[in-house]
Scaffold this motif. Structure first.
Motif, PDB file in Angstrom:
ATOM      1  N   GLU A   1       4.551 103.014-142.086  1.00 27.89           N
ATOM      2  CA  GLU A   1       4.594 102.051-143.192  1.00 27.89           C
ATOM      3  C   GLU A   1       4.947 100.640-142.724  1.00 27.89           C
ATOM      4  OE1 GLU A   1       7.626 103.909-145.452  1.00 27.89           O
ATOM      5  OE2 GLU A   1       6.241 105.133-146.651  1.00 27.89           O
ATOM      6  N   THR A   2       5.334 100.500-141.463  1.00 29.24           N
ATOM      7  CA  THR A   2       5.873  99.223-140.975  1.00 29.24           C
ATOM      8  C   THR A   2       4.924  98.552-139.993  1.00 29.24           C
ATOM      9  OG1 THR A   2       8.113 100.133-141.171  1.00 29.24           O
ATOM     10  CG2 THR A   2       7.859  98.124-139.890  1.00 29.24           C
ATOM     11  N   GLU A   3       4.753  97.239-140.171  1.00 30.43           N
ATOM     12  CA  GLU A   3       3.979  96.430-139.236  1.00 30.43           C
ATOM     13  C   GLU A   3       4.959  95.736-138.273  1.00 30.43           C
ATOM     14  OE1 GLU A   3       0.291  93.693-140.032  1.00 30.43           O
ATOM     15  OE2 GLU A   3       2.117  92.476-140.284  1.00 30.43           O
ATOM     16  N   TYR A   4       4.792  96.005-136.989  1.00 27.25           N
ATOM     17  CA  TYR A   4       5.637  95.412-135.958  1.00 27.25           C
ATOM     18  C   TYR A   4       4.869  94.279-135.286  1.00 27.25           C
ATOM     19  CZ  TYR A   4       8.176  99.809-136.547  1.00 27.25           C
ATOM     20  OH  TYR A   4       8.856 100.887-137.065  1.00 27.25           O
ATOM     21  N   GLY A   5       5.563  93.193-134.974  1.00 26.00           N
ATOM     22  CA  GLY A   5       4.844  92.091-134.350  1.00 26.00           C
ATOM     23  C   GLY A   5       5.741  91.024-133.759  1.00 26.00           C
ATOM     24  N   ILE A   6       5.072  90.053-133.122  1.00 24.68           N
ATOM     25  CA  ILE A   6       5.746  88.887-132.528  1.00 24.68           C
ATOM     26  C   ILE A   6       5.090  87.646-133.107  1.00 24.68           C
ATOM     27  CG2 ILE A   6       6.302  87.635-130.417  1.00 24.68           C
ATOM     28  CD1 ILE A   6       6.050  90.272-128.899  1.00 24.68           C
ATOM     29  N   GLY A   7       5.881  86.800-133.727  1.00 25.24           N
ATOM     30  CA  GLY A   7       5.363  85.558-134.288  1.00 25.24           C
ATOM     31  C   GLY A   7       5.288  84.460-133.249  1.00 25.24           C
ATOM     32  N   TRP A   8       4.799  83.321-133.668  1.00 21.95           N
ATOM     33  CA  TRP A   8       4.623  82.199-132.728  1.00 21.95           C
ATOM     34  C   TRP A   8       5.765  81.177-132.808  1.00 21.95           C
ATOM     35  CZ3 TRP A   8       4.428  77.247-134.691  1.00 21.95           C
ATOM     36  CH2 TRP A   8       4.200  77.133-136.077  1.00 21.95           C
ATOM     37  N   LEU A   9       6.571  81.233-133.882  1.00 25.92           N
ATOM     38  CA  LEU A   9       7.625  80.229-134.085  1.00 25.92           C
ATOM     39  C   LEU A   9       8.986  80.829-133.730  1.00 25.92           C
ATOM     40  CD1 LEU A   9       8.175  77.340-135.126  1.00 25.92           C
ATOM     41  CD2 LEU A   9       8.483  78.318-137.409  1.00 25.92           C
ATOM     42  N   PRO A  10       9.547  80.472-132.568  1.00 26.01           N
ATOM     43  CA  PRO A  10      10.771  81.131-132.083  1.00 26.01           C
ATOM     44  C   PRO A  10      12.053  80.590-132.710  1.00 26.01           C
ATOM     45  CG  PRO A  10      10.051  79.530-130.475  1.00 26.01           C
ATOM     46  CD  PRO A  10       9.025  79.499-131.583  1.00 26.01           C
ATOM     47  N   LEU A  11      12.139  80.681-134.040  1.00 26.02           N
ATOM     48  CA  LEU A  11      13.335  80.207-134.741  1.00 26.02           C
ATOM     49  C   LEU A  11      14.150  81.363-135.318  1.00 26.02           C
ATOM     50  CD1 LEU A  11      11.924  77.102-136.670  1.00 26.02           C
ATOM     51  CD2 LEU A  11      13.079  77.167-134.445  1.00 26.02           C
ATOM     52  N   GLY A  12      13.813  82.574-134.938  1.00 23.03           N
ATOM     53  CA  GLY A  12      14.533  83.730-135.462  1.00 23.03           C
ATOM     54  C   GLY A  12      13.604  84.924-135.543  1.00 23.03           C
ATOM     55  N   GLY A  13      13.862  85.807-136.480  1.00 23.44           N
ATOM     56  CA  GLY A  13      13.044  86.988-136.703  1.00 23.44           C
ATOM     57  C   GLY A  13      13.389  87.549-138.069  1.00 23.44           C
ATOM     58  N   TYR A  14      12.721  88.626-138.472  1.00 22.00           N
ATOM     59  CA  TYR A  14      13.011  89.156-139.801  1.00 22.00           C
ATOM     60  C   TYR A  14      12.470  90.566-139.948  1.00 22.00           C
ATOM     61  CZ  TYR A  14       8.114  88.363-141.128  1.00 22.00           C
ATOM     62  OH  TYR A  14       6.744  88.400-141.202  1.00 22.00           O
ATOM     63  N   VAL A  15      13.061  91.289-140.902  1.00 16.53           N
ATOM     64  CA  VAL A  15      12.464  92.513-141.426  1.00 16.53           C
ATOM     65  C   VAL A  15      12.178  92.264-142.903  1.00 16.53           C
ATOM     66  CG1 VAL A  15      13.471  94.171-139.801  1.00 16.53           C
ATOM     67  CG2 VAL A  15      14.781  93.495-141.819  1.00 16.53           C
ATOM     68  N   LYS A  16      10.993  92.625-143.339  1.00 15.71           N
ATOM     69  CA  LYS A  16      10.641  92.482-144.757  1.00 15.71           C
ATOM     70  C   LYS A  16      10.837  93.844-145.418  1.00 15.71           C
ATOM     71  CE  LYS A  16       7.121  90.851-147.988  1.00 15.71           C
ATOM     72  NZ  LYS A  16       7.462  91.907-148.958  1.00 15.71           N
ATOM     73  N   ILE A  17      11.832  93.918-146.274  1.00 13.53           N
ATOM     74  CA  ILE A  17      12.184  95.163-146.948  1.00 13.53           C
ATOM     75  C   ILE A  17      11.600  95.153-148.355  1.00 13.53           C
ATOM     76  CG2 ILE A  17      14.110  96.593-147.750  1.00 13.53           C
ATOM     77  CD1 ILE A  17      15.801  95.366-145.518  1.00 13.53           C
ATOM     78  N   SER A  18      10.924  96.210-148.715  1.00 15.47           N
ATOM     79  CA  SER A  18      10.273  96.285-150.038  1.00 15.47           C
ATOM     80  C   SER A  18      11.293  96.107-151.156  1.00 15.47           C
ATOM     81  CB  SER A  18       9.586  97.643-150.208  1.00 15.47           C
ATOM     82  OG  SER A  18       8.535  97.802-149.292  1.00 15.47           O
ATOM     83  N   GLY A  19      10.893  95.308-152.149  1.00 14.76           N
ATOM     84  CA  GLY A  19      11.726  95.154-153.334  1.00 14.76           C
ATOM     85  C   GLY A  19      12.971  94.329-153.124  1.00 14.76           C
ATOM     86  N   MET A  20      12.903  93.399-152.169  1.00 11.46           N
ATOM     87  CA  MET A  20      14.077  92.555-151.887  1.00 11.46           C
ATOM     88  C   MET A  20      13.668  91.097-151.951  1.00 11.46           C
ATOM     89  SD  MET A  20      16.357  92.432-148.415  1.00 11.46           S
ATOM     90  CE  MET A  20      17.453  91.055-148.097  1.00 11.46           C
ATOM     91  N   ILE A  21      14.466  90.278-152.632  1.00 14.27           N
ATOM     92  CA  ILE A  21      14.214  88.843-152.695  1.00 14.27           C
ATOM     93  C   ILE A  21      14.724  88.225-151.402  1.00 14.27           C
ATOM     94  CG2 ILE A  21      14.743  86.695-153.898  1.00 14.27           C
ATOM     95  CD1 ILE A  21      15.024  88.331-156.454  1.00 14.27           C
ATOM     96  N   ASP A  22      13.778  87.829-150.531  1.00 18.64           N
ATOM     97  CA  ASP A  22      14.149  87.251-149.250  1.00 18.64           C
ATOM     98  C   ASP A  22      13.301  86.013-148.992  1.00 18.64           C
ATOM     99  OD1 ASP A  22      11.667  88.267-148.693  1.00 18.64           O
ATOM    100  OD2 ASP A  22      12.368  89.858-147.353  1.00 18.64           O
ATOM    101  N   GLU A  23      13.240  85.583-147.721  1.00 12.83           N
ATOM    102  CA  GLU A  23      12.527  84.350-147.401  1.00 12.83           C
ATOM    103  C   GLU A  23      11.018  84.448-147.633  1.00 12.83           C
ATOM    104  OE1 GLU A  23      13.432  86.677-143.621  1.00 12.83           O
ATOM    105  OE2 GLU A  23      14.551  85.953-145.349  1.00 12.83           O
ATOM    106  N   SER A  24      10.481  85.678-147.782  1.00 13.00           N
ATOM    107  CA  SER A  24       9.052  85.819-148.063  1.00 13.00           C
ATOM    108  C   SER A  24       8.711  85.398-149.491  1.00 13.00           C
ATOM    109  CB  SER A  24       8.606  87.270-147.836  1.00 13.00           C
ATOM    110  OG  SER A  24       9.171  88.127-148.816  1.00 13.00           O
ATOM    111  N   MET A  25       9.720  85.441-150.390  1.00 17.29           N
ATOM    112  CA  MET A  25       9.541  85.051-151.794  1.00 17.29           C
ATOM    113  C   MET A  25       8.314  85.747-152.409  1.00 17.29           C
ATOM    114  SD  MET A  25      12.163  83.210-152.318  1.00 17.29           S
ATOM    115  CE  MET A  25      11.824  82.606-153.960  1.00 17.29           C
ATOM    116  N   ASP A  26       8.230  87.059-152.210  1.00 13.47           N
ATOM    117  CA  ASP A  26       7.108  87.858-152.700  1.00 13.47           C
ATOM    118  C   ASP A  26       7.296  88.134-154.198  1.00 13.47           C
ATOM    119  OD1 ASP A  26       5.033  89.563-153.173  1.00 13.47           O
ATOM    120  OD2 ASP A  26       5.408  90.871-151.456  1.00 13.47           O
ATOM    121  N   LYS A  27       6.915  87.159-155.046  1.00  9.84           N
ATOM    122  CA  LYS A  27       7.116  87.274-156.490  1.00  9.84           C
ATOM    123  C   LYS A  27       6.200  88.326-157.117  1.00  9.84           C
ATOM    124  CE  LYS A  27       8.678  82.502-157.070  1.00  9.84           C
ATOM    125  NZ  LYS A  27       8.478  81.210-157.792  1.00  9.84           N
ATOM    126  N   GLU A  28       5.033  88.522-156.515  1.00  9.11           N
ATOM    127  CA  GLU A  28       4.084  89.500-157.054  1.00  9.11           C
ATOM    128  C   GLU A  28       4.685  90.900-157.020  1.00  9.11           C
ATOM    129  OE1 GLU A  28      -0.370  91.263-156.063  1.00  9.11           O
ATOM    130  OE2 GLU A  28       0.220  89.287-155.308  1.00  9.11           O
TER     131      GLU A  28
END
Length: 448
Positions: free
Chosen positions: A57-84
């Protein structure tokens, strides 16, 4: 390999390791509580990623902007701001559907891991490398004292014996102790006699405002060890092996006298005289003016003429290393937290640094001991900064969860969304300010 490249590799390697471990601290309890984790990323993948692969169920990856990292947890209001997603009915596997105590553990997991990692590294460093002891009496000529410490009763050449009745195992750490801890009395050896120096309550503020943070300078009779080409020292004819005897009327017998004169006696706008002995022992003098120079430096390296400190190596069993490492880690966090009272001042704010300041902490040669020391320290810093009660940080989520647990009322999702946006704005502003400070300092040091 270029020193700058080595620093960059050290910094990115350390940061990457700590980010992955921090995010694992969220990921593992989330999975234990059967909460779906949609993404696990090292660095940020804004618009695109360098690498990604979906496993389960999880997508693992490496981003291009080295300012930190994250886990996106379903049903949580976080920096992704997934309002849908948040507009839909809660699903059993979502963060918002879990009991508050489970959500609290998930949010505290990253900070917990950073603290454990910091302690573990310190324990292993003590076990593998041991420590060194150099008490005040081990420094043959004592220490040079900055002016702010002279003002409260210290004298040049004092040997640090006791701090509030306890031996200071690394005597040149006295300044750090005065700045970050409540010290009432320092006992020194002065000309063979034991003398007590009473410490005022505002000593930390005095030292901070004087800009003399750091270790005390051990004293030794010195000669010029090296003169850097193209510097003021080179232009007036100073050479390796010569002895400086006076600067601006201040007698120079020890290396710390030279430091004291450059910091407290010399005036940027007034020419001053430097006296020295040449290779044949003859006294000579030159006039110097710092008006048109970037920094108040002559461009020479001080060389000891004799052994000036006796350092004793100490080894520990594993159980002793655990105790020693835990103690070192505790005081490291304690002293870092103590810095916050200085940050919220005009001088403290001007010294706030970003990634450039942190990167400079790493060695420009391969040194694994220093690498792990810096990594442990930054692990504690990440833990402390992440637990601050700012929305968008772990501490912000923890604060809202504690409110929910205590009152039995869950903050509304609209409120949490607004708080998250405010938190992101605060963090971006702080990041821009801190890294702007780094850029400003670099420009001033290199061009003015």
């Amino acid at each position: 390999m270029h020193p700058y490249l080595i620093v960059a590799i050290n910094f990115l390697l350390s940061l990457s390791l700590l980010i992955v471990l921090h995010e694992l601290g969220h990921f593992i309890p989330a999975r234990l509580f059967k909460t779906r984790v949609e993404k696990f990323f090292l660095f940020f993948d804004i618009k695109y990623s360098l690498f990604k692969k979906k496993i389960g169920e999880t997508e693992y990856g490496i981003g291009w902007l080295p300012l930190g990292g994250y886990v996106k947890i379903s049903g949580m209001i976080d920096e992704s701001m997934d309002k849908e997603q948040m507009a839909q009915e809660p699903k059993p596997w979502e963060f918002r559907s879990k009991p508050a105590w489970q959500r609290l553990i998930i949010m505290l997991g990253g900070v917990f891991v950073n603290v454990v990692v910091g302690f573990f590294i310190y324990i292993m460093l003590v076990y593998v490398n041991g420590t060194t002891i150099a008490t005040g009496s081990d420094y043959k000529y004592g220490f040079g004292m900055p002016q702010v410490m002279e003002e409260v009763g210290f004298e040049q050449g004092d040997q640090i014996l006791l701090v509030d009745g306890d031996t200071l195992s690394i005597a040149d750490n006295l300044v750090n102790r005065l700045v970050f801890r409540n010290v009432e009395k320092v006992t020194v050896i002065r000309n063979g006699a034991v003398v007590d120096v009473d410490i005022p309550e505002d000593m930390g503020n005095r030292i901070f405002n004087a800009g003399v943070m750091g270790s005390l300078e051990p004293r030794f009779p010195f000669k010029i060890g090296e003169v850097q080409e193209g510097t003021i020292a080179d232009s007036i004819g100073l050479k390796a092996g010569m002895f400086i005897t006076e600067i601006a009327g201040h007698k120079i017998s020890y290396n710390s006298d030279y430091t004291y004169a450059m910091n407290h006696i010399v005036n940027d706008s007034t020419p001053f005289e430097i006296k020295y002995q040449n290779e044949s022992g003859m006294q000579q003098s030159k006039m110097i003016d710092f008006k048109n120079t970037k920094r108040r430096v002559l461009g020479l390296i001080k060389e000891p003429t004799t052994d000036y400190v006796s350092v004793t190596p100490v080894t520990y069993s594993f159980s002793e290393s655990v105790s020693k490492g835990l103690s070192h880690g505790y005081w490291t966090m304690h002293d870092y937290i103590g810095q916050f009272k200085y940050i919220f001042t005009k001088k403290g704010a001007s010294q706030l640094g970003g990634f450039g300041t942190i990167a400079k902490l790493y060695p420009d040669t391969w040194d694994w001991t220093k690498f792990w020391e810096r990594t442990a320290w930054i692990s504690f810093v990440l833990a402390i900064m992440n637990i601050l009660p700012i929305p968008a940080l772990d501490g912000g989520h923890v604060a809202f969860l504690l409110y929910e647990i205590v009152t039995g009322r869950k903050p509304g999702e609209k409120f949490l969304e607004r708080a998250q946006l405010i938190g992101i704005f605060i963090l971006l502003a702080l990041m821009l300010y801190a890294n702007g400070n780094d850029l400003y300092k670099a420009i001033m040091e290199n061009f003015f």
